[in-house]
Motif scaffolding. Structure first.
Motif, PDB file in Angstrom:
ATOM      1  N   SER A 280       0.738  -1.301   0.057  1.00 24.01           N
ATOM      2  CA  SER A 280       0.029  -0.123   0.026  1.00 24.01           C
ATOM      3  C   SER A 280       0.903   1.113  -0.146  1.00 24.01           C
ATOM      4  CB  SER A 280      -0.901   0.117   1.227  1.00 24.01           C
ATOM      5  OG  SER A 280      -1.750  -1.165   1.234  1.00 24.01           O
TER       6      SER A 280
ATOM      7  N   ASP B 238      -7.662  11.885  -9.773  1.00 20.78           N
ATOM      8  CA  ASP B 238      -6.280  10.757  -9.972  1.00 20.78           C
ATOM      9  C   ASP B 238      -5.296  11.548 -10.411  1.00 20.78           C
ATOM     10  OD1 ASP B 238      -7.936   8.549  -9.414  1.00 20.78           O
ATOM     11  OD2 ASP B 238      -8.375   7.904 -11.464  1.00 20.78           O
TER      12      ASP B 238
ATOM     13  N   SER C  99      -3.211   3.272  -7.712  1.00 22.90           N
ATOM     14  CA  SER C  99      -4.377   2.761  -7.931  1.00 22.90           C
ATOM     15  C   SER C  99      -5.377   3.866  -7.951  1.00 22.90           C
ATOM     16  CB  SER C  99      -4.825   1.905  -6.716  1.00 22.90           C
ATOM     17  OG  SER C  99      -6.121   1.425  -6.856  1.00 22.90           O
TER      18      SER C  99
ATOM     19  N   ASP D 263      -8.149   3.878  -6.589  1.00 25.10           N
ATOM     20  CA  ASP D 263      -8.787   3.853  -5.123  1.00 25.10           C
ATOM     21  C   ASP D 263      -8.293   5.004  -4.474  1.00 25.10           C
ATOM     22  OD1 ASP D 263     -10.113   2.667  -3.044  1.00 25.10           O
ATOM     23  OD2 ASP D 263      -8.487   2.284  -2.092  1.00 25.10           O
TER      24      ASP D 263
ATOM     25  N   SER E 222      -3.869   3.561   0.269  1.00 25.24           N
ATOM     26  CA  SER E 222      -4.678   2.844  -0.648  1.00 25.24           C
ATOM     27  C   SER E 222      -3.602   1.732  -1.096  1.00 25.24           C
ATOM     28  CB  SER E 222      -5.067   3.490  -1.939  1.00 25.24           C
ATOM     29  OG  SER E 222      -5.413   2.805  -3.074  1.00 25.24           O
TER      30      SER E 222
ATOM     31  N   ALA F  74      -1.055  -0.173  -7.416  1.00 27.24           N
ATOM     32  CA  ALA F  74      -1.624  -0.809  -8.599  1.00 27.24           C
ATOM     33  C   ALA F  74      -0.940  -2.215  -8.615  1.00 27.24           C
ATOM     34  CB  ALA F  74      -1.169  -0.129  -9.811  1.00 27.24           C
ATOM     35  N   ALA F  75      -1.878  -3.019  -9.273  1.00 31.91           N
ATOM     36  CA  ALA F  75      -1.536  -4.343  -9.328  1.00 31.91           C
ATOM     37  C   ALA F  75      -0.187  -4.699  -9.791  1.00 31.91           C
ATOM     38  CB  ALA F  75      -2.754  -5.308 -10.095  1.00 31.91           C
TER      39      ALA F  75
ATOM     40  N   ASP G 245       2.454  -3.957  -7.590  1.00 35.47           N
ATOM     41  CA  ASP G 245       2.519  -5.190  -6.631  1.00 35.47           C
ATOM     42  C   ASP G 245       3.331  -6.184  -6.841  1.00 35.47           C
ATOM     43  OD1 ASP G 245       1.610  -5.969  -3.694  1.00 35.47           O
ATOM     44  OD2 ASP G 245       0.190  -7.133  -4.923  1.00 35.47           O
TER      45      ASP G 245
ATOM     46  N   GLN H 161     -10.500  -3.668 -10.725  1.00 35.69           N
ATOM     47  CA  GLN H 161      -9.296  -3.550 -10.657  1.00 35.69           C
ATOM     48  C   GLN H 161      -8.693  -4.467  -9.762  1.00 35.69           C
ATOM     49  OE1 GLN H 161      -7.412  -0.913 -11.774  1.00 35.69           O
ATOM     50  NE2 GLN H 161      -9.476  -0.166 -12.769  1.00 35.69           N
TER      51      GLN H 161
ATOM     52  N   GLU I  13      -6.006  -5.137  -7.782  1.00 33.25           N
ATOM     53  CA  GLU I  13      -5.674  -4.663  -6.354  1.00 33.25           C
ATOM     54  C   GLU I  13      -6.838  -4.570  -5.096  1.00 33.25           C
ATOM     55  OE1 GLU I  13      -5.826  -0.741  -8.482  1.00 33.25           O
ATOM     56  OE2 GLU I  13      -5.203  -2.946  -9.047  1.00 33.25           O
ATOM     57  N   LEU I  14      -8.072  -4.057  -5.813  1.00 32.00           N
ATOM     58  CA  LEU I  14      -9.045  -3.947  -5.087  1.00 32.00           C
ATOM     59  C   LEU I  14     -10.178  -4.941  -5.131  1.00 32.00           C
ATOM     60  CD1 LEU I  14     -10.010  -0.214  -5.981  1.00 32.00           C
ATOM     61  CD2 LEU I  14      -8.511  -0.947  -4.167  1.00 32.00           C
TER      62      LEU I  14
END
Length: 437
Positions: free
Chosen positions: A72, A95, A125, A127, A151, A154-155, A158, A209, A211-212
């Motif tokens: 995060s 964003d 992200s 988010d 948050s 992003a995937a 990560d 998404q 990651e979410l």
């Protein structure tokens, strides 16, 4: 018989005795060898089964354990009143605003075409923007102030932090550029990015998404569906088994019913899905993709198993229990419900729990009744659209993003844990309440 004849017979018997002992020894040796071979075949079969099971579990755990850890980003965001219209706070580009502020904090300058900020935005992200909007919506007085936001990263970022995307891979074959890797290293060095247990996997519902995306909606949908299945399958199945085993006359019709129940237990699950689509959705008009219709379909699939397990448990109760109850004046119904059924209950509970665990892992019938749709929220009732764990696994595995495949294996692990818990509960209940006669 003359002495010479007796002597000849004795000699013949003496000569045959070693031959008989030899044959017996050979037969014993052959039997022992056959037993050893059978034991070796059994050990080999068990070893192969354990080997393949170990390979399967190792593959699932190796691919999915990383999904239980995520990264995060925590940063301060200035809600700039020059870029946010107080009368239309939803119209601002949060964003872009957050990306530019993070870039400024990291000393990264944007070019005149905005390509640098566009590439930098892929690390963060969406988010973050949603949380900024949500905070401002809850408290409009925050406009013009700084707030701290946390948050998931992003995937793809990560995956880079987890080492699943490396510089050894050719840049054209990965979704992260060399420049983005430099920026991500700087974010972690600066202390803005931290790793922790992925609570989002259990507290979030499905999302576009990766990651979410979480399993909460699928877990809730599975729980509602199993509740409907249990409410329908257990009383109907136990009642049918009681009638067939204790009260129904033994004739050709009951024999035909018993044969068909055994055959229904072997019917492919997708046939039940077709039945649910034709009868419950197209004819009765039940809500598509709901735990209600899913539970009804799975209850039909679980009924044969419940009936067979219940009848086996009733047969295991000694006849002397029935005879003793009838002998002291109890009616047939009293003997069954006051004496036989309580003693058979451990086996009945075991059979019903195993049938529910089997229903929990079914996918084909649920796909046929439309439970493959994307459901981003929690189901409000058994008639609401919902997803379930097996279908969620199917959807994520077919997604194009690589991060969803990681979550697919994690979802399989969660499903296996639930099924193991249910099977352990069945074993423990049986051992706790089982009586040996």
């Amino acid at each position: 018989m003359t002495d010479s004849a007796q002597s000849s017979l004795a000699e013949t018997r003496a000569a045959a005795q070693p031959d008989l002992k030899t044959r017996v020894a050979k037969r014993l040796k052959s039997r022992h060898a056959a037993e050893l071979r059978f034991r070796a075949y059994g050990i080999l079969a068990v070893s192969i089964a354990v080997l393949f099971l170990g390979i399967l579990l190792e593959r699932i755990i190796h691919q999915g354990y990383t999904a239980f850890v995520t990264h995060s980003i925590t940063t301060e965001v200035y809600l700039d009143p020059n870029r946010i219209d107080p009368t239309d706070i939803m119209g601002a580009n949060y964003d872009q605003m957050i990306t530019e502020q993070v870039m400024a904090k990291m000393g990264v300058n944007d070019d005149e075409y905005g390509t640098t900020s566009g590439e930098y935005k892929e690390i963060l992200s969406p988010d973050l923007g949603f949380k900024a909007l949500e905070a401002l919506r809850d408290n409009p007085k925050l406009l013009g102030q700084k707030i701290s936001l946390t948050s998931p990263i992003a995937a793809n970022a990560d995956l880079y932090y987890k080492g699943e995307i490396t510089r050894d891979i050719v840049e054209a074959d990965r979704n992260v550029s060399d420049q983005q890797m430099v920026w991500m290293d700087a974010l972690k060095t600066k202390g803005l990015v931290t790793s922790h247990f992925n609570t989002y996997l259990f507290t979030n519902t499905d999302s576009t998404q990766p990651e979410l995306a979480g399993l909460l909606g699928a877990i809730m949908g599975s729980a509602m569906m199993l509740l409907v299945t249990a409410v329908l399958a257990i009383p109907i199945g136990v009642g049918a088994a009681l009638f067939l085993e204790e009260f129904a006359p033994k004739n050709r019709w009951t024999a035909l019913i018993e044969v068909n129940i055994n055959n229904l237990a072997a019917v492919p699950s997708i046939v039940y899905g077709l039945l649910g689509l034709a009868v419950f959705i197209n004819w009765l008009g039940m809500p598509r993709s709901s735990p209600l219709v899913g539970g009804v379909v799975l209850s039909l699939m679980a009924l044969p198993t419940v009936i067979i397990a219940t009848r086996s448990s009733l047969r295991a109760v000694p006849p002397s229990i029935r005879e003793a109850a009838l002998g002291i004046g109890a009616s047939k119904t009293q003997a069954v419900f006051h004496h036989v059924l309580p003693l058979a209950m451990p086996g009945i509970m075991t059979g019903t729990i195993i049938s529910l665990a089997h229903a929990l892992g079914e996918t084909a019938p649920l796909l046929m009744i439309g439970m493959i749709s994307f459901v981003p929220g929690l189901p409000e009732s058994v008639t609401s659209a919902a997803s379930v764990l097996p279908v969620q696994i199917f959807i994520w595995e077919n997604a194009s993003e690589r991060a969803f495949h990681e979550r697919t294996a994690a979802a399989i692990i969660v499903l296996l844990v639930f099924m193991i818990i249910m099977n352990l509960a069945a074993i423990l209940l049986r051992r706790r309440f089982e009586r040996r006669w």
